[in-house]
Design a protein around this motif. Sequence first.
Motif, PDB file in Angstrom:
ATOM      1  N   HIS A 167     -13.558 -10.621  -8.792  1.00 17.26           N
ATOM      2  CA  HIS A 167     -13.183  -9.608  -7.810  1.00 17.26           C
ATOM      3  C   HIS A 167     -11.754  -9.835  -7.329  1.00 17.26           C
ATOM      4  O   HIS A 167     -10.957  -8.884  -7.261  1.00 17.26           O
ATOM      5  N   HIS A 175      -5.337  -4.718 -10.812  1.00 19.61           N
ATOM      6  CA  HIS A 175      -6.067  -3.503 -11.200  1.00 19.61           C
ATOM      7  C   HIS A 175      -5.183  -2.404 -11.798  1.00 19.61           C
ATOM      8  O   HIS A 175      -5.681  -1.517 -12.475  1.00 19.61           O
ATOM      9  N   HIS A 212      -8.764  -7.239  -8.222  1.00 21.15           N
ATOM     10  CA  HIS A 212      -8.102  -6.631  -7.060  1.00 21.15           C
ATOM     11  C   HIS A 212      -6.585  -6.822  -7.150  1.00 21.15           C
ATOM     12  O   HIS A 212      -5.811  -5.922  -6.808  1.00 21.15           O
TER      13      HIS A 212
END
Length: 184
Positions: A95, A102, A99
Amino acid sequence: MGLWELFRVFAQIGLLSIGGGYAIIPFIQELVVLQEGWISQQTFMDIITISQMTPGPLAVNTSTWVGLQIAGMPGAIAATFGCVLSGVILSLGMHQFFHRFHQSDYMLETLQVLRSSSLGLIVSAAATLLLGIFLRTNAISLAAKIDWIAIAVFAGSLIVSRKWKLNPMLIMVLAGMVGGLVAY
């Protein structure tokens, strides 16, 4: 074989379970049936069947059932915790990474390759299941005994599912009844 070994193997499975439950079936089979020899191929196929019928993610359900088969309730807890823990840690790290990157074209290409790889693993899992059910083996063999009843139940379930849109649980209950009648 102790609980720590069971935890370690399923932590490895959870860590490498790219593609989800169906994609991880061949990997679980390789480690638990072929390498470690903890359960038989038939028991593994039965566990996959039960795991698909119970609520929850397939990899977690399979881990729980394999652990239960090998070492009872403590084994189920160790295998499930191993499978889930590594996935949670990996997900938290991924994640943060996604993040941050991206918008990257390299990241988008990497994800495309991972999707393709996951599809290949899912097809491999389907082939493993089909060979195990229809030919009663996990390898293509001309001498394998074809299970025509399993093929007929599969085809019937597929037709009923697509044509009349019956509830999947009802289809599974009916298929189980057919299997019970045939075995009787």
